[in-house]
Design a protein around this motif. Sequence first.
Motif, PDB file in Angstrom:
ATOM      1  N   SER B  14       0.838  -1.224  -0.010  1.00 53.43           N
ATOM      2  CA  SER B  14      -0.006  -0.026   0.021  1.00 53.43           C
ATOM      3  C   SER B  14       0.859   1.154  -0.012  1.00 53.43           C
ATOM      4  CB  SER B  14      -0.885  -0.112   1.324  1.00 53.43           C
ATOM      5  OG  SER B  14      -0.315  -0.297   2.349  1.00 53.43           O
ATOM      6  N   LEU B  25      -6.634  -1.732  -1.324  1.00 55.74           N
ATOM      7  CA  LEU B  25      -7.890  -2.051  -0.424  1.00 55.74           C
ATOM      8  C   LEU B  25      -9.094  -2.460  -0.981  1.00 55.74           C
ATOM      9  CD1 LEU B  25      -8.150   1.106   2.011  1.00 55.74           C
ATOM     10  CD2 LEU B  25      -7.996  -1.105   2.694  1.00 55.74           C
ATOM     11  N   ASP B  26      -9.043  -2.151  -2.331  1.00 52.53           N
ATOM     12  CA  ASP B  26     -10.289  -2.769  -3.088  1.00 52.53           C
ATOM     13  C   ASP B  26      -9.929  -4.166  -3.469  1.00 52.53           C
ATOM     14  OD1 ASP B  26     -12.695  -2.578  -4.658  1.00 52.53           O
ATOM     15  OD2 ASP B  26     -11.347  -2.629  -6.339  1.00 52.53           O
ATOM     16  N   GLU B  28      -7.818  -6.265  -2.269  1.00 49.34           N
ATOM     17  CA  GLU B  28      -7.939  -7.209  -0.980  1.00 49.34           C
ATOM     18  C   GLU B  28      -9.309  -7.349  -0.771  1.00 49.34           C
ATOM     19  OE1 GLU B  28      -5.976  -6.346   2.753  1.00 49.34           O
ATOM     20  OE2 GLU B  28      -4.035  -6.468   2.013  1.00 49.34           O
ATOM     21  N   ALA B  29     -10.120  -6.734  -0.841  1.00 51.92           N
ATOM     22  CA  ALA B  29     -11.559  -7.057  -0.611  1.00 51.92           C
ATOM     23  C   ALA B  29     -12.214  -7.891  -1.488  1.00 51.92           C
ATOM     24  CB  ALA B  29     -12.817  -5.612  -0.602  1.00 51.92           C
ATOM     25  N   GLN B  68     -15.083  -4.771   5.952  1.00 54.69           N
ATOM     26  CA  GLN B  68     -14.084  -3.584   6.619  1.00 54.69           C
ATOM     27  C   GLN B  68     -13.198  -2.940   5.547  1.00 54.69           C
ATOM     28  OE1 GLN B  68     -11.448  -5.710   9.569  1.00 54.69           O
ATOM     29  NE2 GLN B  68     -13.132  -6.721  10.464  1.00 54.69           N
ATOM     30  N   ARG B  69     -12.651  -3.489   4.662  1.00 51.84           N
ATOM     31  CA  ARG B  69     -11.789  -2.999   3.626  1.00 51.84           C
ATOM     32  C   ARG B  69     -12.692  -2.054   2.862  1.00 51.84           C
ATOM     33  NH1 ARG B  69      -9.512  -6.596   5.773  1.00 51.84           N
ATOM     34  NH2 ARG B  69      -7.410  -7.095   5.964  1.00 51.84           N
ATOM     35  N   ASP B  70     -13.870  -2.432   2.509  1.00 52.21           N
ATOM     36  CA  ASP B  70     -14.913  -1.560   1.660  1.00 52.21           C
ATOM     37  C   ASP B  70     -15.549  -0.351   2.333  1.00 52.21           C
ATOM     38  OD1 ASP B  70     -14.435  -2.876  -0.643  1.00 52.21           O
ATOM     39  OD2 ASP B  70     -16.303  -4.388  -0.495  1.00 52.21           O
ATOM     40  N   SER B  72     -13.963   1.035   5.402  1.00 54.41           N
ATOM     41  CA  SER B  72     -13.117   1.688   6.092  1.00 54.41           C
ATOM     42  C   SER B  72     -12.982   3.162   6.095  1.00 54.41           C
ATOM     43  CB  SER B  72     -11.555   0.999   6.003  1.00 54.41           C
ATOM     44  OG  SER B  72     -10.748   1.980   5.999  1.00 54.41           O
TER      45      SER B  72
END
Lengths: 512, 512
Positions: B14, B25-26, B28-29, B68-70, B72
């Motif tokens: 990141s 982040l996207d 990972e989700a 959580q990732r979407d 945060s």
Amino acid sequence: MIGETNSPCARAGSPGDPLEELKALDREARLLEHSGAVLSWDQEVYMPPAAVEERADQLALLQSLAHQRDSSPRVGELLDLLQAESSLQEGVEGFFLREKRRSYERSCRVPERLVRDLAQTASRGQNAWVAARKANDYDQFKPWLERLIELNRELADHLGYRETPYDALLDQYEPYTSTAEVAEVFGTLKEGLIPLVQKIASRPLADHSFLRHSFPVEGQKQLSQEVMLALGYDLDQGRLDCSAHPFTTTLGSRDVRITTRFNEKLVESGLFSTIHETGHALYELGVGEDLAGTLLAEGTSLGIHESQSRMWENMIGRSRAFWSHWLPRMAEIFPDQLEGVSLERFYRGINRVEPSLIRVEADEVTYSLHVILRFELEQALISGDLPVDDLPGAWNQGMKELLGVVPRDYSSGVLQDVHWSMGAFGYFPTYALGNLYAAQFLKALERDLPALWEGIARGEYAPILGWLRQKVHRHGKCRSAGELVREITGGPLDSSVFLEYLWGKYDEEQGR
Amino acid sequence: MIGETNSPCARAGSPGDPLEELKALDREARLLEHSGAVLSWDQEVYMPPAAVEERADQLALLQSLAHQRDSSPRVGELLDLLQAESSLQEGVEGFFLREKRRSYERSCRVPERLVRDLAQTASRGQNAWVAARKANDYDQFKPWLERLIELNRELADHLGYRETPYDALLDQYEPYTSTAEVAEVFGTLKEGLIPLVQKIASRPLADHSFLRHSFPVEGQKQLSQEVMLALGYDLDQGRLDCSAHPFTTTLGSRDVRITTRFNEKLVESGLFSTIHETGHALYELGVGEDLAGTLLAEGTSLGIHESQSRMWENMIGRSRAFWSHWLPRMAEIFPDQLEGVSLERFYRGINRVEPSLIRVEADEVTYSLHVILRFELEQALISGDLPVDDLPGAWNQGMKELLGVVPRDYSSGVLQDVHWSMGAFGYFPTYALGNLYAAQFLKALERDLPALWEGIARGEYAPILGWLRQKVHRHGKCRSAGELVREITGGPLDSSVFLEYLWGKYDEEQGR
């Protein structure tokens, strides 16, 4: 999934109680590990080929999320908080804290840079090994091997050790066991095995020509399934599928799956692989309900794991008693192939001993010598006593001394195994430790179940499985390998029992 | 996995660039979502029964980590940072930011408590529905339905809407589409369908007795596989398996799997389900490489998804041209069952129209009326105009008016669908929207490929798939359903084209 709505779900709770918080973190890590196991299982068994690239990223992410939960500073804080509470130092909670502390400290000691470097080098090293083995070209693999040895030395330094860096590496696979202890038992083992191998070699080879007939895969599957179910494996909690290499994997506390492979021309291979993996699966499924979902809920060491698979595969599965029950059934499925094959001829065929080049194809007697060779060589590689340039020579020399055969090429010699290319040093000894533990457990089992072999001859295995669950399986990681063997046999790890077993089976005219 | 070492892996990077951080982040989700899809697929297809409990926990954890990732706060900060950069508001990056903003805001608006409450009520509501349907007892399900409606009203209030709470619910499945727009096209659709259904009902029913013969499953599998592969589905990037309910699921950008079910006595069911799911899978696999691994890499709405499955299943798969190619092959596989069945008789058999009680078994003509009934009822339930007590009566009344048939019991009436029990309101209309979009796309396809039906008659589908990829698939979520239909047809969503298609096919003596 199209045609369904997603139901978003809440996180696992982490209440104020430090023990509960630690358990919740551990639980999440185990759920992530098991989820990763589903992805890996799918990859080996059903995944379409084009999925391989993203699957690697999915697996890396799940592993990293599990690792974060196991190595988070919060785990250290919670462990320190809980250390003060003497009421927690006993029973299952005591074991939980012991193993949690162990896993936390090990993960903290290794810098993230080294973890990454090892993973990347291992992944590329494995590709290099595949190519080198195919090309029969040791030099192609050498730089990778050198680098992987270097990284393993570094790893050992970070992990820490009492006597020798190899201790730290061995401890990854066989916790709480030292190089010196293994070297001692392997020393006796070697001394006992070499004369036995020579003695057997002086006699004519057992005939196994009837095993080389063509055995259609459907029938092999049928037989393997029947045997696997008879041993006590439960399809409500597992599956049997096919994959390139047989394996056992835990996808959940009530979901332990095995794979095998069938080859029309190698009937014993698929069957004994199935029995072997069934042994692993029964161990994982037998872990006590009170440990479910925690880091205690798995085999305590690879050596003990291997003791379970090898006891079922070799000691029970290759016994006369076992086949007095199953040969008639096998002859029903394969009437032409087994026409006129007596129990005695069959028994001798599946127990044929012949020094050979490839470890994974070795018989029960010579197998451990292959392992001892690797154990000796990898210690010398890690200590630096053996330069990588001299490894092929040392390999061939060792094969000659231990087994009396010498590989003609690298591919059937020093390049045959995947382990070093994956950076796994310290793994090999667990295969032979499994033989030793299995023999020690079998002796205790014979003591506790006097009618053991009569039961096996009737195809009844529930008393054996019950005994193993009670003595071995249910404990999970609450006993180390050493604690387990002491508790069950009253003594330490010891190669004499395995040697007795082998001499008894292979030297005399009548074994079991 | 026993027999392998774990290779720990580094996290996705990141870096300092906010766009890269947002993408990571996207990514990972999406990896977590796809991992969850592997677990769900396994659960439906191969999982042993005892695994169900832990699997639910594994899935809940993966969903929660993706969520959580979407949702945060960091996503909000990054979106605000990036909003200022005008260079990012166009092209793929512009669409990415648009959809990321949309998903972030929606997830922020809904309190975690409500998400949890909905998930739990839905899970228990589904169990209650299964029991109620089995017992044919509406009252058993009523309290759950009441609570789920209440929670959906709350959800709509949090999500926000322009005109009616139902807008917010519909928008979950058919983004950027309003209740008023759907009500208008469904109004015309209903007006056009009812007389057609009545006209068909006044004629004798088509004979489909030959489809009720016994068709062994192996042959059905063979035929389904051949058709699926001919349509362009690639087994390097997918699989066909069996499950209780057919579905399509995306396990990775190059791993989209379908399932079907075969029944010896319902030969058309397994085959048309396979074609239907193939249509979904081709859509997901056709998303542009430039969108791979992002939230843009999926079907833009359930309505457009359904347009793909229904175009292949009904408009192409139930055409005379299609069967002029496949009937000879099917008769090779099932010579006895299809002896003497002409193309015309076969065509009329698989297109038999008959008003019936069960939506999922309905033909192409009556199907949308089932959907319109649900759309009208669920609007009234959400607005409060229809009390839950009066639902069964309203259901039966609606069935009578729209289809001229009335269920004799709850199980084949108001209790037949799973959706409401899962708390999914606003989902149903997408099924009929799919028919409308499909007809509009087919008309454009006929315009662009004048030799369309000749190609279909030769079993050549590559030009169709190429056109769909170019016009629909590659865009993923870079076009809304409305934008897509305007771009392709020059006009808005419109039910007249579907009605023309149906009248053309079913009213006249010669259709296609």
